[in-house]
Design a protein around this motif. Structure first.
Motif, PDB file in Angstrom:
ATOM      1  N   ARG A   1      40.101   4.037  47.573  1.00  0.00           N
ATOM      2  CA  ARG A   1      38.903   3.592  48.295  1.00  0.00           C
ATOM      3  C   ARG A   1      37.727   4.531  48.041  1.00  0.00           C
ATOM      4  N   ARG A   2      38.004   5.830  47.977  1.00  0.00           N
ATOM      5  CA  ARG A   2      36.952   6.802  47.650  1.00  0.00           C
ATOM      6  C   ARG A   2      36.396   6.533  46.253  1.00  0.00           C
TER       7      ARG A   2
ATOM      8  N   ARG B   1      34.267   3.380  46.373  1.00  0.00           N
ATOM      9  CA  ARG B   1      32.969   3.664  47.005  1.00  0.00           C
ATOM     10  C   ARG B   1      32.024   4.336  46.017  1.00  0.00           C
TER      11      ARG B   1
ATOM     12  N   LYS C   1      19.259  -9.241  52.226  1.00  0.00           N
ATOM     13  CA  LYS C   1      20.375  -8.347  51.878  1.00  0.00           C
ATOM     14  C   LYS C   1      21.074  -8.914  50.667  1.00  0.00           C
TER      15      LYS C   1
ATOM     16  N   SER D   1      24.147  -7.286  48.548  1.00  0.00           N
ATOM     17  CA  SER D   1      25.003  -6.132  48.363  1.00  0.00           C
ATOM     18  C   SER D   1      26.409  -6.569  47.997  1.00  0.00           C
TER      19      SER D   1
ATOM     20  N   GLU E   1      28.680  -4.186  48.216  1.00  0.00           N
ATOM     21  CA  GLU E   1      29.448  -3.111  48.840  1.00  0.00           C
ATOM     22  C   GLU E   1      30.393  -3.655  49.896  1.00  0.00           C
ATOM     23  N   LEU E   2      31.546  -3.043  49.974  1.00  0.00           N
ATOM     24  CA  LEU E   2      32.552  -3.395  50.962  1.00  0.00           C
ATOM     25  C   LEU E   2      32.702  -2.263  51.953  1.00  0.00           C
ATOM     26  N   PRO E   3      33.156  -2.541  53.148  1.00  0.00           N
ATOM     27  CA  PRO E   3      33.395  -1.459  54.104  1.00  0.00           C
ATOM     28  C   PRO E   3      34.673  -0.716  53.754  1.00  0.00           C
ATOM     29  N   LEU E   4      34.627   0.072  52.686  1.00  0.00           N
ATOM     30  CA  LEU E   4      35.785   0.805  52.222  1.00  0.00           C
ATOM     31  C   LEU E   4      35.902   2.077  53.025  1.00  0.00           C
TER      32      LEU E   4
END
Length: 151
Positions: free
Chosen positions: A7-8, A11, A144, A146, A148-151
């Motif tokens: 996940r890091r 991100r 918006k 994006s 991006e996911l809430p990782l």
């Protein structure tokens, strides 16, 4: 299922997809070799589908975007296939989605200007087969955008 290190990595990759591998590894707190192995594992698992260029079509001179919602005449058993095949042939269509409910398909269409939009609409959209209903929504502003996911 990705662990906390994965996940890091994801991100960091989302934040800066063009960063060199050594930089991504450092930011994720792992070695470059470990990063490479983990990225391969994420690709094999289908989590990471690849890296792609994201081009701003507005910066390329395409000023108009319209979201079209189609409901098809379903009396013809080939309506979906024939409609989709024809829609895919319209070069200005940049996205096609299917839905359950009162709307069958949604398509994003871009045009250089309003005159070009009118030509595309008249010559390419209105001639698509099996349309029962069509709604056009012109994009005014994107609030918006994006991945991006809430990782």
């Amino acid at each position: 299922m990705p662990d906390m290190t994965d996940r890091r990595i994801l991100r960091q990759l989302l934040a800066d997809p063009a960063a060199p591998m050594a930089v991504l590894a450092e930011r994720a707190g792992i070695t470059p070799a470990s990063l490479w192995r983990r990225l391969e594992r994420l690709r094999e698992a289908g989590v990471l589908k690849g890296v792609q260029a994201r081009i701003d079509w507005r910066a390329m001179g395409w000023e108009v975007e319209v979201s079209l919602r189609f409901t098809l005449d379903k009396t013809n058993p080939r309506a979906f296939d024939e409609f989709l095949a024809a829609l895919r042939e319209v070069p200005e269509v940049i996205e096609i989605q299917s839905f359950l409910g009162s709307v069958d398909w949604r398509a994003s269409v871009i045009a250089r200007d309003m005159a070009h939009w009118q030509q595309v609409y008249r010559d390419r959209i209105l001639t698509l087969p099996h349309i029962a209903e069509l709604e056009a929504l012109m994009l005014i502003a994107t609030i918006k955008d994006s991945a991006e996911l809430p990782l």
